[in-house]
Design a protein around this motif. Structure first.
Motif, PDB file in Angstrom:
ATOM      1  N   SER A  91       0.845  -1.195   0.000  1.00 25.31           N
ATOM      2  CA  SER A  91       0.000   0.000   0.000  1.00 25.31           C
ATOM      3  C   SER A  91       0.877   1.240   0.000  1.00 25.31           C
ATOM      4  N   GLY A  92       0.262   2.386  -0.295  1.00 26.09           N
ATOM      5  CA  GLY A  92       1.033   3.621  -0.332  1.00 26.09           C
ATOM      6  C   GLY A  92       2.148   3.553  -1.354  1.00 26.09           C
ATOM      7  N   HIS A  93       3.311   4.098  -0.979  1.00 24.57           N
ATOM      8  CA  HIS A  93       4.437   4.109  -1.913  1.00 24.57           C
ATOM      9  C   HIS A  93       5.031   2.719  -2.131  1.00 24.57           C
ATOM     10  N   TYR A  96      -3.411   5.061  -4.800  1.00 24.81           N
ATOM     11  CA  TYR A  96      -3.566   6.077  -5.838  1.00 24.81           C
ATOM     12  C   TYR A  96      -3.782   7.424  -5.159  1.00 24.81           C
ATOM     13  N   HIS A  97      -2.673   8.120  -4.919  1.00 23.45           N
ATOM     14  CA  HIS A  97      -2.788   9.343  -4.135  1.00 23.45           C
ATOM     15  C   HIS A  97      -1.902  10.471  -4.675  1.00 23.45           C
ATOM     16  N   THR A  98      -1.677  10.453  -5.983  1.00 26.66           N
ATOM     17  CA  THR A  98      -0.793  11.466  -6.558  1.00 26.66           C
ATOM     18  C   THR A  98      -1.410  12.861  -6.573  1.00 26.66           C
ATOM     19  N   GLN A  99      -2.727  12.957  -6.365  1.00 28.09           N
ATOM     20  CA  GLN A  99      -3.333  14.294  -6.269  1.00 28.09           C
ATOM     21  C   GLN A  99      -3.048  14.938  -4.918  1.00 28.09           C
ATOM     22  N   VAL A 100      -2.578  14.159  -3.961  1.00 30.22           N
ATOM     23  CA  VAL A 100      -2.144  14.583  -2.628  1.00 30.22           C
ATOM     24  C   VAL A 100      -3.318  15.040  -1.765  1.00 30.22           C
ATOM     25  N   ALA A 134      -5.976   7.830   1.710  1.00 30.56           N
ATOM     26  CA  ALA A 134      -5.226   6.584   1.528  1.00 30.56           C
ATOM     27  C   ALA A 134      -4.592   6.130   2.840  1.00 30.56           C
ATOM     28  N   MET A 135      -4.008   7.070   3.579  1.00 29.81           N
ATOM     29  CA  MET A 135      -3.367   6.721   4.850  1.00 29.81           C
ATOM     30  C   MET A 135      -4.399   6.288   5.887  1.00 29.81           C
ATOM     31  N   PHE A 136      -5.591   6.861   5.824  1.00 21.22           N
ATOM     32  CA  PHE A 136      -6.665   6.469   6.733  1.00 21.22           C
ATOM     33  C   PHE A 136      -7.140   5.057   6.408  1.00 21.22           C
ATOM     34  N   ILE A 137      -7.345   4.783   5.126  1.00 21.91           N
ATOM     35  CA  ILE A 137      -7.910   3.502   4.713  1.00 21.91           C
ATOM     36  C   ILE A 137      -6.951   2.343   5.018  1.00 21.91           C
ATOM     37  N   GLU A 138      -5.637   2.548   4.841  1.00 23.84           N
ATOM     38  CA  GLU A 138      -4.702   1.446   5.065  1.00 23.84           C
ATOM     39  C   GLU A 138      -4.597   1.049   6.534  1.00 23.84           C
ATOM     40  N   ARG A 139      -5.172   1.866   7.411  1.00 27.42           N
ATOM     41  CA  ARG A 139      -5.172   1.548   8.844  1.00 27.42           C
ATOM     42  C   ARG A 139      -6.463   0.881   9.301  1.00 27.42           C
ATOM     43  N   ILE A 140      -7.389   0.666   8.391  1.00 26.53           N
ATOM     44  CA  ILE A 140      -8.685   0.092   8.744  1.00 26.53           C
ATOM     45  C   ILE A 140      -8.578  -1.429   8.858  1.00 26.53           C
ATOM     46  N   VAL A 145      -3.434  -2.930   6.995  1.00 25.01           N
ATOM     47  CA  VAL A 145      -3.727  -3.717   5.798  1.00 25.01           C
ATOM     48  C   VAL A 145      -2.571  -4.650   5.452  1.00 25.01           C
ATOM     49  N   SER A 146      -1.328  -4.230   5.646  1.00 27.64           N
ATOM     50  CA  SER A 146      -0.185  -5.096   5.350  1.00 27.64           C
ATOM     51  C   SER A 146      -0.055  -6.224   6.365  1.00 27.64           C
TER      52      SER A 146
END
Length: 243
Positions: A48-50, A78-82, A91-97, A127-128
């Motif tokens: 996830s993320g980078h 997918y977070h290149t719009q920042v 994205a950072m919130f979702i990967e912690r769910i 998520v990881s």
């Protein structure tokens, strides 16, 4: 030029750490991957993320080959719009769910000759970690590519490949700047996965199952390159259709 040289020196040290401390682990991971790929199994790739960068570095990429199956969730990578829609905060919130990994895994039919490789620099996001736990419940061996084996992901994995980075990732301290800049885990991760791919290819050739490599026209000419790309894609399709 001081900061530039500091970064290059730090990367030299990172490469040296990988060579000195990770060769045996990379060889063990290569043994596992080559054995499973030779049996038409798949090495599933997740980050996830980078860490998504390292999934794509593994396959599809010039010099890579089927047997590796990328699993990329746009919601966490997918977070290149920042900021704004699809931004980094989300994205950072979702990967912690908790529970997301199990939801992802339910989309696939894994086989007895499959394994999971998970990329996470910190080795702590939900998520990881839960992807590793879920893969093991499904009977898969887990390879973790992370900064240190002393993280939650590292303690779960069967094989840990350390990327040579440092906790917090950034490598260069600059006078007048509160925190360091210029991370190293992506460089180290790319070194680890490409060393792994080279070792896997060597083993597959040794057992009479040479991989179908995505090859540049620089090496084989345009026509042969197109043929090899099609052969590689076709073999990938054959391998993943059971999923």
């Amino acid at each position: 030029m001081t900061a530039l040289n500091a970064y290059l020196d730090a990367i030299d040290a990172l490469v040296a750490r990988i060579r000195e401390s990770q060769t045996e682990a990379i060889q063990r991971a290569a043994d596992l991957c080559a054995d499973l790929i030779a049996k038409d199994g798949l090495i599933h790739l997740f980050g996830s993320g980078h860490s998504r960068i390292l999934v794509e570095e593994t396959y599809p990429r010039y010099g890579s080959f089927p047997g590796f199956h990328p699993i990329v969730e746009l919601s966490v990578s997918y977070h290149t719009q920042v900021v704004g829609a699809n931004g980094q905060r989300q994205a950072m919130f979702i990967e912690r769910i908790h529970g997301l990994a199990e939801t992802i895994l339910r989309n696939f039919e894994f086989g007895p000759n499959d394994a999971m490789m998970i990329f996470s620099s910190g080795g702590e996001n939900a998520v990881s970690v839960e992807m590793a736990e879920g893969a093991k419940r499904l009977g898969m061996s887990v390879i973790a590519v992370t900064t240190t084996r002393n993280c939650t992901l590292g303690r779960i994995a069967d094989i840990v490949l350390e990327n040579g980075g440092v906790p917090g990732d950034a490598l260069v301290h600059i006078d007048g700047l509160e925190t360091p800049v210029a991370p190293g885990s992506t460089v180290g991760g790319a070194i680890v996965v490409n060393a792994l791919k080279a070792a896997v290819a060597e083993r597959l050739v040794a057992v009479g199952k040479p991989p179908l490599v995505l090859s540049s026209p620089v090496f084989v000419g345009a026509e042969r390159s197109r043929e090899l790309f099609e052969a590689s894609y076709n073999d990938y399709r054959r391998r993943v259709r059971r999923l």
